[in-house]
Scaffold this motif. Structure first.
Motif, mmCIF file in Angstrom:
data_model
loop_
_atom_site.group_PDB
_atom_site.id
_atom_site.type_symbol
_atom_site.label_atom_id
_atom_site.label_comp_id
_atom_site.label_asym_id
_atom_site.label_seq_id
_atom_site.Cartn_x
_atom_site.Cartn_y
_atom_site.Cartn_z
ATOM 1 N N MET A 35 0.827 -1.207 0.000
ATOM 2 C CA MET A 35 0.000 0.000 0.000
ATOM 3 C C MET A 35 0.865 1.261 0.000
ATOM 4 O O MET A 35 0.627 2.199 -0.770
ATOM 5 N N ARG A 36 1.870 1.276 0.866
ATOM 6 C CA ARG A 36 2.718 2.469 0.966
ATOM 7 C C ARG A 36 3.538 2.694 -0.293
ATOM 8 O O ARG A 36 3.960 3.823 -0.569
ATOM 9 N N GLY A 37 3.765 1.640 -1.050
ATOM 10 C CA GLY A 37 4.503 1.769 -2.298
ATOM 11 C C GLY A 37 3.630 2.109 -3.491
ATOM 12 O O GLY A 37 4.129 2.183 -4.623
ATOM 13 N N THR A 38 2.334 2.312 -3.266
ATOM 14 C CA THR A 38 1.393 2.623 -4.339
ATOM 15 C C THR A 38 1.211 4.134 -4.455
ATOM 16 O O THR A 38 0.894 4.795 -3.468
ATOM 17 N N ASP A 39 1.438 4.676 -5.632
ATOM 18 C CA ASP A 39 1.219 6.102 -5.873
ATOM 19 C C ASP A 39 -0.283 6.366 -5.926
ATOM 20 O O ASP A 39 -0.969 5.868 -6.817
ATOM 21 N N PRO A 40 -0.851 7.137 -4.982
ATOM 22 C CA PRO A 40 -2.312 7.302 -4.940
ATOM 23 C C PRO A 40 -2.882 8.145 -6.076
ATOM 24 O O PRO A 40 -4.082 8.057 -6.346
ATOM 25 N N LEU A 59 -13.466 12.703 -4.829
ATOM 26 C CA LEU A 59 -12.041 12.431 -4.663
ATOM 27 C C LEU A 59 -11.761 11.034 -5.196
ATOM 28 O O LEU A 59 -12.484 10.084 -4.881
ATOM 29 N N TYR A 60 -10.728 10.912 -6.006
ATOM 30 C CA TYR A 60 -10.305 9.611 -6.523
ATOM 31 C C TYR A 60 -8.855 9.369 -6.120
ATOM 32 O O TYR A 60 -8.025 10.288 -6.123
ATOM 33 N N PHE A 61 -8.554 8.108 -5.749
ATOM 34 C CA PHE A 61 -7.167 7.720 -5.539
ATOM 35 C C PHE A 61 -6.952 6.306 -6.048
ATOM 36 O O PHE A 61 -7.913 5.525 -6.189
ATOM 37 N N THR A 62 -5.706 5.974 -6.319
ATOM 38 C CA THR A 62 -5.365 4.633 -6.790
ATOM 39 C C THR A 62 -4.962 3.780 -5.606
ATOM 40 O O THR A 62 -4.026 4.108 -4.868
ATOM 41 N N GLY A 63 -5.697 2.678 -5.408
ATOM 42 C CA GLY A 63 -5.370 1.732 -4.359
ATOM 43 C C GLY A 63 -4.479 0.617 -4.876
ATOM 44 O O GLY A 63 -4.035 0.623 -6.026
#
Length: 320
Positions: A35-40, A59-63
Motif C-alpha cells: 500500500m505504501r509503495g502505491t502512488d495514490p 475524490l479519486y485515488f489509486t489503491g
C-alpha cells in the motif's frame, strides 16, 4: 429476554473460534508495504452538489492493484483552520450514499470522507479482471488463488487505511483528530481502518461484519450477508474436505485478528438479537481491543438502526 447466541456473561469473555493464520502479522506488514509503495494519484473534482456550508468534491485515488477508488469528500466552506475529519464506510454491496448524509458533520466543523468500496454499489473500481462493479461475493474472492495476498477484502481493508492517511495529509485536516465510523460492513472496515492506520484517534463501529467466520458457520447463519460461505462450500468443497484450510485462509481477513492493533479509542454498538452478524462474532473482535473502549448494548435489537446511537457517536467524536 430471548437468546439467539451465548448469554451476555459468556459473550463478554468470548475470544473467537476462527483460526488465526500463523503468518498473520507478516501477511499484513507485507500488505501495508504494498500500500505504501502505491502512488495514490489523488484527483479532486468539484461535485455538482454544493451548499452554502459545504464544499463538495469527488475524490479519486489509486489503491493497491491499480483500482481507482472513489470518495465523497466534503469540507466546511471557507474554513482556514485545521479541523477534525471523519472517514465513513458503508454496508456490504452498498455505496457512500447521498451528499446530504455528510451535512451533520459539516455543521460541526468536520470534514468528511465517505468511501465507495471497490466493485460494490458506488463508483470505485474492482481491478480484478474487470473494471467497475462486481457487487457481491467479496468474502470468497481469492480463496482459491495460490496466494492469500489476492483476497479481495485484503485490498478493501488497505483502501480504508490509505484513505485515512490521505485525509490526515490534507492541509485543512488536523491529523491528530481523524475518526472512523460505519455499520455492518462499514463497522468491519472501521475496525480494519483503525487497526491498519493506528493514527486513527477514535473509531465508532456498529454491529461489525467480517468477524469470526467459523462461528457464523457453526451457528448455521451462513445466509443473508454471509450466504456466499455456504455457496462456496456447495460449489467448491461439497464434502468439506478443505474446511480447516478454508477457514484458516479466511482468518487473514477476519477483523477479530486485526483488532488488537488498534491504538485509538473505540465505541461499538451491538444488538443482542442480531442474526445477520451474530453477537458472539462482534464480541470476538471487541474483546481483543486493547485500547480504550466502550460497548453500547441493545438487548432487543438486531441488525437494524440502534436508537440514539448516531447521537452517541457524534458526542464521542466531539469529546476531547
Amino acid at each position: 429476554m430471548p437468546i439467539i447466541d451465548m448469554p451476555l456473561a459468556q459473550l463478554q469473555a468470548y475470544t473467537g473460534t476462527n483460526p488465526r493464520p500463523a503468518d498473520f502479522d507478516d501477511y499484513w506488514e507485507r500488505a501495508l508495504a504494498e500500500m505504501r509503495g502505491t502512488d495514490p494519484q489523488i484527483e479532486l473534482v468539484p461535485s455538482a452538489f454544493q451548499t452554502p456550508a459545504a464544499e463538495c468534491f469527488d475524490l479519486y485515488f489509486t489503491g493497491v492493484r491499480g483500482a481507482r477508488i472513489h470518495v465523497k469528500y466534503a469540507r466546511p466552506r471557507g474554513t482556514r483552520e485545521r479541523h477534525p475529519a471523519v472517514v465513513q464506510f458503508h454496508g456490504y454491496t452498498g455505496s457512500a450514499g447521498d451528499w446530504s448524509e455528510r451535512l451533520a458533520y459539516i455543521s460541526l466543523g468536520f470534514s468528511v470522507f465517505a468511501m465507495d468500496c471497490r466493485g460494490q454499489g458506488g463508483r470505485s473500481e474492482d481491478s480484478g479482471g474487470v473494471k467497475g462493479n462486481t457487487h457481491n461475493g467479496h468474502i470468497i474472492r481469492g480463496l482459491d488463488d495460490e496466494e492469500p495476498d489476492n483476497l479481495l477484502f485484503r485490498h478493501i481493508f488497505l483502501d480504508t487505511a490509505q484513505l485515512a492517511a490521505i485525509a490526515m495529509n490534507m492541509q485543512e485536516v488536523d491529523e491528530n483528530r481523524v475518526y472512523a465510523t460505519g455499520g455492518s460492513q462499514g463497522g468491519a472496515l472501521t475496525i480494519a481502518c483503525a487497526s491498519l492506520e493506528p493514527r486513527i484517534r477514535k473509531a465508532a463501529a456498529l454491529y461489525p461484519f467480517l468477524s469470526d467466520y467459523r462461528r457464523v458457520w457453526e451457528m448455521d447463519l451462513a445466509r443473508d450477508a454471509y450466504a456466499e460461505l455456504r455457496t462456496y462450500f456447495r460449489f467448491f468443497d461439497p464434502q468439506h474436505e478443505r474446511e480447516n484450510e478454508i477457514f484458516t485462509r479466511l482468518g487473514y481477513i477476519d477483523i477479530q485478528h486485526l483488532a488488537g492493533r488498534i491504538k485509538g479509542d473505540v465505541v461499538m454498538g451491538v444488538g443482542l438479537m442480531d442474526t445477520v452478524c451474530p453477537p458472539s462474532t462482534q464480541f470476538a473482535a471487541y474483546n481483543k481491543i486493547m485500547s480504550g473502549k466502550r460497548l453500547e448494548i441493545y438487548p432487543d435489537f438486531g441488525h437494524e438502526g440502534l436508537p440514539g446511537m448516531s447521537d452517541k457517536i457524534i458526542q464521542f467524536f466531539l469529546q476531547e
